[in-house]
Design a protein around this motif. Structure first.
Motif, PDB file in Angstrom:
ATOM      1  N   ALA A 108       0.904  -1.112  -0.026  1.00  0.00           N
ATOM      2  CA  ALA A 108      -0.075  -0.024   0.064  1.00  0.00           C
ATOM      3  C   ALA A 108       0.927   1.454   0.076  1.00  0.00           C
ATOM      4  O   ALA A 108       1.973   1.157   0.272  1.00  0.00           O
ATOM      5  N   THR A 109       0.280   2.316  -0.244  1.00  0.00           N
ATOM      6  CA  THR A 109       1.162   3.537  -0.416  1.00  0.00           C
ATOM      7  C   THR A 109       1.552   4.215   0.971  1.00  0.00           C
ATOM      8  O   THR A 109       2.376   4.990   0.919  1.00  0.00           O
ATOM      9  N   ASP A 110       0.654   3.698   1.955  1.00  0.00           N
ATOM     10  CA  ASP A 110       1.101   4.283   3.376  1.00  0.00           C
ATOM     11  C   ASP A 110       2.180   3.243   4.134  1.00  0.00           C
ATOM     12  O   ASP A 110       2.387   3.583   5.163  1.00  0.00           O
ATOM     13  N   GLY A 111       2.734   2.343   3.270  1.00  0.00           N
ATOM     14  CA  GLY A 111       3.892   1.580   4.010  1.00  0.00           C
ATOM     15  C   GLY A 111       3.328   0.092   4.574  1.00  0.00           C
ATOM     16  O   GLY A 111       3.990  -0.769   4.967  1.00  0.00           O
ATOM     17  N   GLU A 148      -9.779  10.819   8.125  1.00  0.00           N
ATOM     18  CA  GLU A 148      -8.544  11.214   7.012  1.00  0.00           C
ATOM     19  C   GLU A 148      -9.735  11.822   5.877  1.00  0.00           C
ATOM     20  O   GLU A 148     -10.971  12.006   5.988  1.00  0.00           O
ATOM     21  N   LYS A 175      -5.695   1.490  -0.406  1.00  0.00           N
ATOM     22  CA  LYS A 175      -4.681   2.237  -0.970  1.00  0.00           C
ATOM     23  C   LYS A 175      -3.463   1.505  -1.567  1.00  0.00           C
ATOM     24  O   LYS A 175      -2.427   1.703  -1.511  1.00  0.00           O
ATOM     25  N   CYS A 218       2.689  -4.365   9.382  1.00  0.00           N
ATOM     26  CA  CYS A 218       3.019  -3.134   9.731  1.00  0.00           C
ATOM     27  C   CYS A 218       4.568  -3.142  10.476  1.00  0.00           C
ATOM     28  O   CYS A 218       5.385  -2.278  10.384  1.00  0.00           O
ATOM     29  N   VAL A 229       5.088   0.679   8.694  1.00  0.00           N
ATOM     30  CA  VAL A 229       4.172   1.581   9.528  1.00  0.00           C
ATOM     31  C   VAL A 229       4.494   1.686  10.830  1.00  0.00           C
ATOM     32  O   VAL A 229       4.836   2.633  11.392  1.00  0.00           O
ATOM     33  N   GLU A 263       0.310  11.078  15.588  1.00  0.00           N
ATOM     34  CA  GLU A 263       0.329  10.476  14.628  1.00  0.00           C
ATOM     35  C   GLU A 263       0.265   8.673  14.755  1.00  0.00           C
ATOM     36  O   GLU A 263       0.567   7.824  13.753  1.00  0.00           O
ATOM     37  N   ARG A 265      -1.057   5.198  14.423  1.00  0.00           N
ATOM     38  CA  ARG A 265      -1.813   4.562  13.527  1.00  0.00           C
ATOM     39  C   ARG A 265      -2.605   3.097  13.716  1.00  0.00           C
ATOM     40  O   ARG A 265      -3.285   2.508  13.283  1.00  0.00           O
TER      41      ARG A 265
END
Length: 294
Positions: A108-111, A148, A175, A218, A229, A263, A265
């Motif tokens: 995914a684009t978020d790691g 988001e 994502k 993650c 992540v 931050e 997650r």
């Protein structure tokens, strides 16, 4: 000569009017021309090689279907409120994967990087859970994710009938930027394997399997893994060396009750996602990895 110039000028005016009309039409439909031009592509590394697909290409495929998850037990981020247009993941991976590929790695684009057993995807052809790649239509974007401004798109791996194959919540990556056929995590990262001294311990082996399904998306272990992540749980210190077991149990169940920052997650894993017995097995694996490292 002057009449020719005027003719060209008039033609250009007509072209400008047509272009303006097209732009106005797109705007009225909620479609931005730039949105189509700037939309990211999906990279797929399959048995047929590596290629990129735009959303429009995937939406135009003959195997694209409308998929409604209502009535299924699922980990859908939108809780069945979205009807998806999607293509079968098996079709994207090709019909004849090489023998050494036994994992579908979804980045995914978020790691977030999910390592999904290829057999889990293949069961969809044998009355198991069916894996689909949902494609967000720029003309009809999905809702923004909780807390988001962006949606789960442009690509999201979803499952029909996930209860048939025991699909976990961490195997619903959104994502999505890349899907690849790969070798198993243990083969690529030997440092993840159960230490030899614990080879006969069924609890440690179960904890290893829980880590690969629930945590590796993650977290790395001693540098092994692709997710970025969260922190590495094995180095520079093993997580069991600075957290007590009670703290780790609480962190897994509800991380916000243990520590919090803007931050943060990580979300909690309820008993339906990770049963108590699996948490205990995971702790045994983490302790075994710390012991082997020492």
């Amino acid at each position: 000569m002057y009449s020719d110039v005027f003719d060209v000028s008039d033609a250009m005016k007509k072209i400008v009017k047509i272009a303006a009309g097209f732009a106005l039409c797109c705007a009225s439909l909620g479609i931005g021309i730039q949105a189509f031009a700037d939309a990211p592509a999906l990279v797929v590394k399959s048995s047929d090689g590596e290629r990129s697909f735009t959303a429009s290409e995937l939406l135009g495929r003959p195997d694209n279907k409308r998929v409604n998850l209502t009535g299924t037990v699922s980990g859908d981020i939108y809780r069945h409120e979205v009807e998806y247009r999607a293509v079968p993941v098996l079709a994207l991976l090709g019909n004849h994967p090489e023998a050494h590929f036994d994992t579908v790695e979804v980045q995914a684009t978020d790691g977030f990087v999910s390592e999904i057993p290829l057999t889990l995807v293949q069961r969809g052809a044998k009355n198991g859970a069916i894996a689909w790649l949902a494609v967000e239509d720029p003309a009809h974007p999905w809702p923004a994710l909780p807390k988001e401004t962006a949606s789960a798109g442009p690509f999201y791996l979803i499952w029909q009938f996930p209860e048939r194959s025991g699909v976990s919540r961490e195997q619903w990556p959104y994502k999505v930027a890349r899907i690849s056929l790969a070798e198993s995590p243990d083969h690529r990262w030997p440092q993840l394997a159960v230490p030899a001294a614990f080879a006969g311990d069924a609890g440690v082996k179960r904890g290893h399997d829980v880590f690969v399904v629930q945590c590796i998306a993650c977290h790395k272990m001693n540098g092994g893994g692709a997710g970025n992540v969260g922190p590495d749980l094995g180095q520079p210190m093993n997580v069991t060396q600075y957290f007590k077991d009670a703290g780790l149990r609480a962190l897994i169940r509800d991380p916000h009750k243990v520590r919090t920052w803007p931050e943060q997650r990580m979300i909690g894993f309820g008993p339906s996602v990770i049963p108590d017995a699996d948490i205990e097995a995971l702790l045994k694996y983490l302790h075994a990895m710390a012991s082997a490292k020492q």
